[in-house]
Motif scaffolding. Structure first.
Motif, PDB file in Angstrom:
ATOM      1  N   ASN A  13       0.806  -1.227   0.000  1.00 22.43           N
ATOM      2  CA  ASN A  13       0.000   0.000   0.000  1.00 22.43           C
ATOM      3  C   ASN A  13       0.834   1.270   0.000  1.00 22.43           C
ATOM      4  N   LEU A  14       2.010   1.224   0.597  1.00 21.43           N
ATOM      5  CA  LEU A  14       2.882   2.406   0.646  1.00 21.43           C
ATOM      6  C   LEU A  14       3.973   2.392  -0.416  1.00 21.43           C
ATOM      7  N   TYR A  15       3.954   1.394  -1.262  1.00 21.87           N
ATOM      8  CA  TYR A  15       5.000   1.240  -2.274  1.00 21.87           C
ATOM      9  C   TYR A  15       5.172   2.483  -3.138  1.00 21.87           C
ATOM     10  N   TRP A  16       4.077   3.116  -3.527  1.00 21.72           N
ATOM     11  CA  TRP A  16       4.177   4.304  -4.385  1.00 21.72           C
ATOM     12  C   TRP A  16       4.964   5.407  -3.685  1.00 21.72           C
ATOM     13  N   LEU A  17       4.882   5.504  -2.377  1.00 17.74           N
ATOM     14  CA  LEU A  17       5.682   6.472  -1.635  1.00 17.74           C
ATOM     15  C   LEU A  17       7.123   5.984  -1.478  1.00 17.74           C
ATOM     16  N   LEU A  18       7.281   4.697  -1.254  1.00 20.35           N
ATOM     17  CA  LEU A  18       8.610   4.107  -1.138  1.00 20.35           C
ATOM     18  C   LEU A  18       9.446   4.361  -2.395  1.00 20.35           C
ATOM     19  N   LYS A  19       8.827   4.256  -3.556  1.00 19.48           N
ATOM     20  CA  LYS A  19       9.557   4.540  -4.802  1.00 19.48           C
ATOM     21  C   LYS A  19      10.135   5.951  -4.781  1.00 19.48           C
ATOM     22  N   GLY A  20       9.362   6.901  -4.267  1.00 17.45           N
ATOM     23  CA  GLY A  20       9.858   8.272  -4.160  1.00 17.45           C
ATOM     24  C   GLY A  20      11.076   8.375  -3.267  1.00 17.45           C
ATOM     25  N   LEU A  21      11.071   7.650  -2.142  1.00 18.82           N
ATOM     26  CA  LEU A  21      12.231   7.644  -1.260  1.00 18.82           C
ATOM     27  C   LEU A  21      13.446   7.057  -1.969  1.00 18.82           C
ATOM     28  N   VAL A  22      13.263   5.925  -2.620  1.00 18.60           N
ATOM     29  CA  VAL A  22      14.376   5.259  -3.308  1.00 18.60           C
ATOM     30  C   VAL A  22      14.961   6.172  -4.388  1.00 18.60           C
ATOM     31  N   LEU A  23      14.095   6.760  -5.203  1.00 26.97           N
ATOM     32  CA  LEU A  23      14.563   7.610  -6.295  1.00 26.97           C
ATOM     33  C   LEU A  23      15.183   8.913  -5.771  1.00 26.97           C
ATOM     34  N   SER A  24      14.646   9.445  -4.669  1.00 25.83           N
ATOM     35  CA  SER A  24      15.172  10.710  -4.143  1.00 25.83           C
ATOM     36  C   SER A  24      16.517  10.547  -3.452  1.00 25.83           C
ATOM     37  N   THR A  25      16.903   9.328  -3.132  1.00 28.84           N
ATOM     38  CA  THR A  25      18.201   9.090  -2.493  1.00 28.84           C
ATOM     39  C   THR A  25      19.206   8.433  -3.432  1.00 28.84           C
ATOM     40  N   GLU A  27      20.930   9.188  -6.241  1.00 26.20           N
ATOM     41  CA  GLU A  27      22.169   9.869  -6.619  1.00 26.20           C
ATOM     42  C   GLU A  27      23.135   9.941  -5.448  1.00 26.20           C
ATOM     43  N   GLN A  28      22.637  10.338  -4.309  1.00 24.06           N
ATOM     44  CA  GLN A  28      23.511  10.481  -3.153  1.00 24.06           C
ATOM     45  C   GLN A  28      24.001   9.129  -2.649  1.00 24.06           C
ATOM     46  N   ARG A  29      23.158   8.112  -2.716  1.00 18.14           N
ATOM     47  CA  ARG A  29      23.610   6.767  -2.321  1.00 18.14           C
ATOM     48  C   ARG A  29      24.774   6.337  -3.207  1.00 18.14           C
ATOM     49  N   GLY A  30      24.648   6.573  -4.507  1.00 17.18           N
ATOM     50  CA  GLY A  30      25.714   6.200  -5.433  1.00 17.18           C
ATOM     51  C   GLY A  30      26.978   7.002  -5.212  1.00 17.18           C
ATOM     52  N   ASP A 100      11.423   6.709   7.057  1.00 14.58           N
ATOM     53  CA  ASP A 100      10.113   6.138   6.760  1.00 14.58           C
ATOM     54  C   ASP A 100       9.878   6.139   5.255  1.00 14.58           C
ATOM     55  N   ALA A 101       9.081   5.198   4.801  1.00 19.78           N
ATOM     56  CA  ALA A 101       8.835   5.026   3.365  1.00 19.78           C
ATOM     57  C   ALA A 101       8.175   6.234   2.722  1.00 19.78           C
ATOM     58  N   ASP A 102       7.504   7.063   3.500  1.00 24.15           N
ATOM     59  CA  ASP A 102       6.815   8.226   2.921  1.00 24.15           C
ATOM     60  C   ASP A 102       7.692   9.480   2.878  1.00 24.15           C
ATOM     61  N   ILE A 103       8.980   9.317   3.105  1.00 18.58           N
ATOM     62  CA  ILE A 103       9.901  10.458   3.056  1.00 18.58           C
ATOM     63  C   ILE A 103      10.459  10.600   1.650  1.00 18.58           C
ATOM     64  N   TRP A 104      10.550  11.818   1.226  1.00 19.71           N
ATOM     65  CA  TRP A 104      11.177  12.153  -0.042  1.00 19.71           C
ATOM     66  C   TRP A 104      12.283  13.145   0.279  1.00 19.71           C
ATOM     67  N   VAL A 105      13.521  12.808  -0.012  1.00 17.05           N
ATOM     68  CA  VAL A 105      14.667  13.661   0.308  1.00 17.05           C
ATOM     69  C   VAL A 105      14.775  14.715  -0.788  1.00 17.05           C
ATOM     70  N   GLN A 106      14.418  15.945  -0.451  1.00 19.80           N
ATOM     71  CA  GLN A 106      14.357  17.013  -1.443  1.00 19.80           C
ATOM     72  C   GLN A 106      15.718  17.580  -1.786  1.00 19.80           C
ATOM     73  N   GLN A 107      16.617  17.629  -0.797  1.00 19.69           N
ATOM     74  CA  GLN A 107      17.928  18.230  -1.024  1.00 19.69           C
ATOM     75  C   GLN A 107      19.009  17.339  -0.409  1.00 19.69           C
TER      76      GLN A 107
END
Length: 191
Positions: A13-25, A27-30, A100-107
């Motif tokens: 159910n929260l996967y759509w938000l989780l994708k945002g977290l994964v994608l928003s991190t 570049e920095q993870r790499g 949390d899965a609903d976090i999106w790292v903006q900067q």
């Protein structure tokens, strides 16, 4: 730091938000060599596959406290209950960042700040402060009373007096070095 680890948890159910977290991190993870893991609270097979394809280790969460046998247990609760055990569940990292899965790292400065405090042996956590929150509005008295009662029930009136007026700390953004004493203290408190 050698290999900090971002950890999160999600169900389908929260996967759509989780994708945002994964994608928003991503570049920095790499760029910084940060690993990422997701505790699977009920993801679909194709969702797990997408995560693995984006460099995220997917693990079934253990139940270190035997909570699944308790009345009213819901699988999502493991996302909270397993946090004090992260370095045992996912060993081999020098620091752990729970998002949390609903976090999106903006900067990038957001993760940079957490990495900075951990590099100095400190715990990083974000307070829940915003003008839209009740604690910052004209409704703050009932809000403070509510939290005083909760603190008092669990820890006693003296602790409630000390901590209830302070901003709540958001357990959805926490960064802890692997050798920080909070790991043992938190596990002991839950047992």
């Amino acid at each position: 730091m050698r290999t900090p680890l971002i950890v999160t948890a999600s169900d389908a159910n929260l996967y759509w938000l989780l994708k945002g977290l994964v994608l928003s991190t991503a570049e920095q993870r790499g760029r910084r060599g940060i690993a990422m893991a997701c505790l699977d609270l009920g993801l679909a097979p194709e969702q797990r596959q997408w995560l693995v394809g984006h460099g995220v280790r997917v693990e079934a969460p253990p139940d270190p406290l035997g909570a699944a046998a308790m009345p009213g247990f819901m699988p999502y609760m493991l996302g909270q209950l397993c946090r004090p055990f992260l370095r045992d569940i996912l060993p081999g990292h020098d620091a752990y960042i729970w998002l949390d899965a609903d976090i999106w790292v903006q900067q990038p400065e957001g993760l940079d700040g957490l990495l900075y405090v951990m590099r100095h042996g400190l715990l990083g956590v974000c307070p829940e402060i915003h003008v839209a929150y009740k604690a910052m509005s004209t409704e703050h008295i009932p809000y403070l009373r509510y939290w005083w009662l909760r603190w008092s029930e669990v820890f006693g009136e003296e602790v409630a007096e000390r901590f209830s007026p302070l901003p709540m700390l958001n357990s959805g953004v926490v960064a802890i070095p692997a050798d920080h004493p909070i790991w043992s203290a938190r596990k002991d408190q839950l047992r």
